[in-house]
Design an enzyme around this catalytic site. Structure first.
Site, PDB file in Angstrom:
ATOM      1  N   TYR A  42       0.772  -1.289  -0.012  1.00 35.78           N
ATOM      2  CA  TYR A  42       0.089  -0.099   0.003  1.00 35.78           C
ATOM      3  C   TYR A  42       0.843   1.330  -0.061  1.00 35.78           C
ATOM      4  O   TYR A  42       1.869   1.349   0.689  1.00 35.78           O
ATOM      5  CB  TYR A  42      -1.007   0.041   1.084  1.00 35.78           C
ATOM      6  CG  TYR A  42      -1.804   1.122   1.225  1.00 35.78           C
ATOM      7  CD1 TYR A  42      -2.846   1.330   0.739  1.00 35.78           C
ATOM      8  CD2 TYR A  42      -1.754   2.212   2.277  1.00 35.78           C
ATOM      9  CE1 TYR A  42      -3.827   2.242   0.603  1.00 35.78           C
ATOM     10  CE2 TYR A  42      -2.609   3.123   2.491  1.00 35.78           C
ATOM     11  CZ  TYR A  42      -3.404   3.444   1.638  1.00 35.78           C
ATOM     12  OH  TYR A  42      -4.481   4.050   1.790  1.00 35.78           O
TER      13      TYR A  42
ATOM     14  N   ASP B  89       9.206   2.549   0.117  1.00 34.85           N
ATOM     15  CA  ASP B  89       8.142   3.508   0.962  1.00 34.85           C
ATOM     16  C   ASP B  89       8.320   2.845   2.336  1.00 34.85           C
ATOM     17  O   ASP B  89       8.044   1.511   2.745  1.00 34.85           O
ATOM     18  CB  ASP B  89       6.941   2.990   0.401  1.00 34.85           C
ATOM     19  CG  ASP B  89       5.681   3.430   0.909  1.00 34.85           C
ATOM     20  OD1 ASP B  89       6.113   4.243   2.120  1.00 34.85           O
ATOM     21  OD2 ASP B  89       4.520   3.290   0.703  1.00 34.85           O
TER      22      ASP B  89
ATOM     23  N   LYS C 159       3.930   8.356   9.611  1.00 29.44           N
ATOM     24  CA  LYS C 159       3.751   7.563  10.708  1.00 29.44           C
ATOM     25  C   LYS C 159       4.608   8.020  11.810  1.00 29.44           C
ATOM     26  O   LYS C 159       4.297   9.142  12.405  1.00 29.44           O
ATOM     27  CB  LYS C 159       3.591   6.040  10.339  1.00 29.44           C
ATOM     28  CG  LYS C 159       2.539   5.586   9.596  1.00 29.44           C
ATOM     29  CD  LYS C 159       2.014   4.267   9.440  1.00 29.44           C
ATOM     30  CE  LYS C 159       0.806   4.352   8.530  1.00 29.44           C
ATOM     31  NZ  LYS C 159       0.759   3.628   7.258  1.00 29.44           N
TER      32      LYS C 159
HETATM   33  C1  LIG Z   1       0.144   4.039   5.789  1.00 24.82           C
HETATM   34  C2  LIG Z   1       0.905   4.011   4.867  1.00 24.82           C
HETATM   35  C3  LIG Z   1       0.849   4.673   3.798  1.00 24.82           C
HETATM   36  C4  LIG Z   1      -0.260   6.004   3.637  1.00 24.82           C
HETATM   37  O1  LIG Z   1       0.036   6.944   4.769  1.00 24.82           O
HETATM   38  P1  LIG Z   1      -1.137   7.695   4.910  1.00 24.82           P
HETATM   39  O2  LIG Z   1      -0.672   8.979   6.202  1.00 24.82           O
HETATM   40  O3  LIG Z   1      -2.075   6.780   5.932  1.00 24.82           O
HETATM   41  O4  LIG Z   1      -1.532   8.503   3.794  1.00 24.82           O
HETATM   42  C5  LIG Z   1       1.637   4.666   2.661  1.00 24.82           C
HETATM   43  N1  LIG Z   1       2.682   3.663   2.575  1.00 24.82           N
HETATM   44  C6  LIG Z   1       2.897   2.774   3.665  1.00 24.82           C
HETATM   45  C7  LIG Z   1       3.628   1.774   3.519  1.00 24.82           C
HETATM   46  C8  LIG Z   1       1.934   3.026   4.510  1.00 24.82           C
HETATM   47  O5  LIG Z   1       1.774   2.098   5.461  1.00 24.82           O
END
Ligand SMILES: *Cc1c(COP(=O)(O)O)cnc(C)c1O
Length: 427
Positions: free
Chosen positions: A142, A237, A265
């Site tokens: 994601y 990511d 995060k």
């Molecule tokens: C949570 C997450 C996102 C998206 O971040 P948001 O702050 O929810 O938009 C993107 N990449 C990874 C790997 C994530 O865990």
């Protein structure tokens, strides 16, 4: 006193689906969402006054637990000096410098407000810098909800993606190639077929959004090498793994330097903050220096920056935290595994540091197709059994559990005891 059920019914009258992000609706476990009133350390309390040991941690940010004193102090001080200028503050540079000094691959970065924004911007930068159109992603990873990332594997032999959401056009989806995680052959084939059009590859170095899936030996190295050999940009990511699986994230843990890194995060300490960064020459492609546009009214917001800076400064000063997290998480993993075995429940536990997933199946889980073999009905029963016993787990089989430094050994042992009963209940 309002119950969670009352609160949800009221919320549904004014908020689409009653929640501001779909997973919060507990649909995947067929339960009523929990409305929270407060959190402190490893515990959260709902509006019914029920306390839970928290393994969601706001989906990752709370590595130090809820309402950490240093973060609250920093936020309070920052807020009193104005919550926003929409103009530079020195603290933004301090935070950027801290991250750049730790990570050799991050020479410059830019702050924004969500992981979605950071990933979307990283992809635009890769396309802008290479003047190519295709992006490679891996199924089950994601990268936020930008159109080009809400794309699943297409049917048939071709790797062109197909929309994973209504509202994403076929044309957009076809500019994303979707490959199975951990499949180097598929990546080689994709580059052999479309190499000159591929701008970049984006990957979660440890996947956390199909449940935790570890990279097989050599996978990330191959992704980096094949991507670069073809003149494309390697995007890691680390929104979930950054400063979670180790100080410095997965890139430090595995010793791999990406061209562009994405964070979120943990770097916001629980406030909306994210970042993407990389080589200076690449980052110079961004406006105002270069032609790739990217912006944000609340980017680098002073309260969010104060929060992130407090969290990272504390983590940097206390490296023992990662050792402690490893010990706590290993203890949890062993306890859960024993509990499942004792109840004869097929279970595969995947873990990297303080992120883990209990898959209700025999495993191994190496990609999304494997993950999908899980018994989600059994997971739902397990989730309800744990909730009843005061343990808040992610309300979906396909999410990561997080241990924080605020968890005590007693917390972990309570969870293991409860899980033993919960496994028996859903056997
Ligand atoms: C949570 C997450 C996102 C998206 O971040 P948001 O702050 O929810 O938009 C993107 N990449 C990874 C790997 C994530 O865990």
């Amino acid at each position: 006193m309002a119950t969670n059920q009352d609160a949800f019914e009221e919320a549904r009258r004014y908020i689409a689906g009653g929640v501001n992000s779909p997973v919060r609706a507990f649909k995947a476990v067929g339960d009523c969402p929990i409305f929270f009133a407060s959190g402190y350390g490893s515990k959260v309390t709902d509006i019914e006054g029920r306390e839970y040991i928290d393994y969601v941690g706001s989906w990752g940010p709370h590595i130090l637990g809820h309402a950490h004193e240093k973060i609250i102090t920093a936020i309070t001080r920052a807020a009193k000096a104005s919550t926003s200028f929409g103009a530079p503050t020195v603290a933004e540079t301090t935070l950027a410098k801290l991250i750049c000094e730790e990570l050799p691959g991050v020479e410059r970065l830019r702050l924004c407000s969500s992981g979605t924004e950071a990933c979307m911007s990283a992809i635009r930068l890769a396309r802008g810098a290479t003047r190519r159109r295709l992006i490679v992603k891996f199924a089950g990873c994601y990268h936020g909800h930008a159109d080009s990332m809400l794309v699943g594997a297409g049917s048939g032999a071709l790797t062109f993606g197909s929309p994973d959401s209504a509202g994403v056009t076929r044309a957009t989806a076809e500019e994303t190639l979707v490959l199975p995680y951990n499949d180097v052959d598929a990546l080689e084939r994709a580059f052999a077929a479309y190499g000159p059009d591929i701008a970049g590859t984006i990957v979660e170095p440890v996947a956390g959004n199909m449940g935790v899936v570890l990279p097989v030996r050599g996978f990330l190295e191959s992704v980096a090498a094949i991507t670069r050999e073809n003149g494309a940009i390697f995007i890691m990511d680390e929104v979930m793994t950054g400063f979670r699986v180790a100080w410095g994230g997965a890139q430090r843990l595995f010793g791999i330097t990406p061209d562009i890194s994405v964070f979120g995060k943990i770097i916001g300490g629980g406030l909306p903050l994210a970042a993407f960064g990389g080589r200076a020459d690449l980052m110079a492609q961004l406006a105002p220096e270069g032609p790739v546009y990217q912006a944000g009214t609340l980017s680098g917001n002073p309260v969010a920056v104060a929060s992130g800076l407090a969290a990272l400064t504390h983590l940097r000063a206390t490296p023992d935290i990662y050792t402690r997290l490893e010990i706590l998480s290993a203890r949890l993993a062993v306890g859960l595994t024993e509990g499942a075995q004792r109840a004869n429940v097929p279970m595969y536990l995947a873990r990297c540091g303080s992120m883990l997933t209990v898959f209700f199946q025999n495993g191994p889980v190496r990609n999304l197709d494997d993950a999908k073999k899980s018994d989600v009905k059994r997971f739902a029963k397990f989730h309800a059994a744990m909730r009843k016993r005061g343990h808040y787990l992610p309300p979906s089989q396909y999410e990561a559990w997080f241990v924080s430094n605020a968890h005590s050994f007693a917390d972990i042992d309570k969870t293991v005891d409860a899980a033993r009963e919960a496994f028996a209940e859903c056997a």
